[in-house]
Motif scaffolding. Structure first.
Motif, PDB file in Angstrom:
ATOM      1  N   LEU A  81      71.242 177.470  44.800  1.00  0.00           N
ATOM      2  CA  LEU A  81      70.402 176.592  43.916  1.00  0.00           C
ATOM      3  C   LEU A  81      71.290 175.431  43.154  1.00  0.00           C
ATOM      4  N   LYS A  95      67.759 170.291  47.324  1.00  0.00           N
ATOM      5  CA  LYS A  95      67.389 171.558  48.348  1.00  0.00           C
ATOM      6  C   LYS A  95      68.066 171.174  49.466  1.00  0.00           C
ATOM      7  N   THR A 101      60.223 175.168  50.985  1.00  0.00           N
ATOM      8  CA  THR A 101      59.722 175.453  49.622  1.00  0.00           C
ATOM      9  C   THR A 101      59.194 176.505  49.227  1.00  0.00           C
ATOM     10  N   LEU A 112      62.905 178.077  48.293  1.00  0.00           N
ATOM     11  CA  LEU A 112      63.288 177.413  46.926  1.00  0.00           C
ATOM     12  C   LEU A 112      62.678 178.150  45.988  1.00  0.00           C
ATOM     13  N   CYS A 131      55.877 172.810  42.423  1.00  0.00           N
ATOM     14  CA  CYS A 131      56.801 171.918  42.994  1.00  0.00           C
ATOM     15  C   CYS A 131      56.112 170.648  43.070  1.00  0.00           C
ATOM     16  N   THR A 140      66.629 167.688  53.278  1.00  0.00           N
ATOM     17  CA  THR A 140      67.409 168.046  52.112  1.00  0.00           C
ATOM     18  C   THR A 140      67.020 166.885  50.993  1.00  0.00           C
ATOM     19  N   THR A 143      64.147 167.530  44.519  1.00  0.00           N
ATOM     20  CA  THR A 143      62.873 167.679  44.393  1.00  0.00           C
ATOM     21  C   THR A 143      62.723 168.315  42.865  1.00  0.00           C
TER      22      THR A 143
END
Length: 294
Positions: A81, A95, A101, A112, A131, A140, A143
């Motif tokens: 993370l 990410k 996600t 995630l 999110c 990538t 976010t």
């Protein structure tokens, strides 16, 4: 997770009802209902208050959001993370590729959401996963995760009204020069639940701005920057294929893995006003090593 907001009423809000005031600050109907249901969720001058009560200049209004439950069906899992920024209201995360996600079929412990759930479990805090700008599994970059329903409401609204500015960087096949705008509607492909296509009859409007940054003649790849006016599923991937410059490594739209083994797309920049303080925030994250091939 608990969040307390304190407002000193300015003269311009004099004689407004509490509901009118908090709506002016961006509180949605859903969040206002949650405040009403929270013990001491709405307090004026240290006394519990109804939303129909009025406020006067100099009053102190204290609002408390308290979520004691975490997102259902999200298993806390220790995963990488990379936190770029964190405060009481939001997280900005870089990410990695290969990480979905949200949990889904066959992806229930590698997302995630799992990583964020574990991060807050270690702090003994409840957490509902929200999110704001979801990235595809192999995309990538940056976010935003909202840490409470109020910040989520404001940020979702900012995204909807184009006040959340997103910049992407990508590799595309062929020589792409200068800059341009792709204004082409996108819809789901017939007989598919996953792939999208440009569809001038049934598609929803989608607008992508692109700008060329570099070209590698030996690999016949261009390095470009993109900005989105809309946020359709697979928008960049579909639009670039539509104009004859698909992204390499794209398993759905151009499965050429000569130079990269995943879709060559990176969320490099985010720019928006903080949902509570209104401070202007700007973040940039350079492309990862596997895209640095030009």
């Amino acid at each position: 997770m608990k969040r307390t907001l304190i407002y000193k009423i300015e003269e311009k809000f004099n004689n407004m009802t509490i509901e009118q005031f908090i709506r002016s600050k961006g509180f949605s109907h859903k969040v206002i209902v949650a405040l009403k249901k929270t013990p001491n969720g709405i307090v004026k001058n240290n006394i519990w208050a109804y939303t129909r009560e009025s406020v006067s200049t100099g009053d102190i209004l204290t609002l408390t959001l308290n979520e004691e439950e975490s997102s259902d069906k999200i298993i806390p899992i220790k995963l990488p993370l990379d936190i770029v920024y964190e405060d009481d209201d939001l997280l900005v995360i870089n990410k990695p590729s290969g990480m979905p996600t949200h949990p889904s079929y066959k992806n229930y412990d590698n997302t995630l959401a799992n990583a964020v759930a574990y991060y807050y479990q270690q702090q003994n805090q409840s957490f509902v996963f929200r999110c704001i700008n979801r990235l595809d599994r192999d995309t990538t970059g940056l976010t935003i995760i909202a840490k409470n329903p109020f910040s989520a409401s404001v940020l979702y609204n900012a995204a909807k009204n184009r006040r959340l500015h997103r910049t992407y960087e990508a590799l595309v096949c062929g020589r792409l020069e200068g800059e341009g705008v792709i204004d082409a509607p996108i819809s789901r492909e017939v007989h598919s639940t996953i792939t999208r296509c440009v569809d001038t009859k049934n598609g929803e409007r989608a607008v992508t701005h692109y700008r060329s940054l570099a070209y590698h003649s030996d690999k016949d790849l261009s390095y470009i920057a993109l900005q989105l006016e809309t946020g359709r599923t697979h928008q960049i991937r579909v639009h670039m294929k539509h104009i004859g410059h698909p992204l390499p490594g794209d398993y759905l739209y151009h499965p050429d893995y000569t130079y990269i083994n995943r879709v060559a797309l990176h969320s490099s920049g985010l720019e928006f006003d903080h949902p509570i303080t209104q401070k202007h925030l700007k973040f940039y994250c350079p492309i990862p090593q596997d895209m640095n091939i030009i």
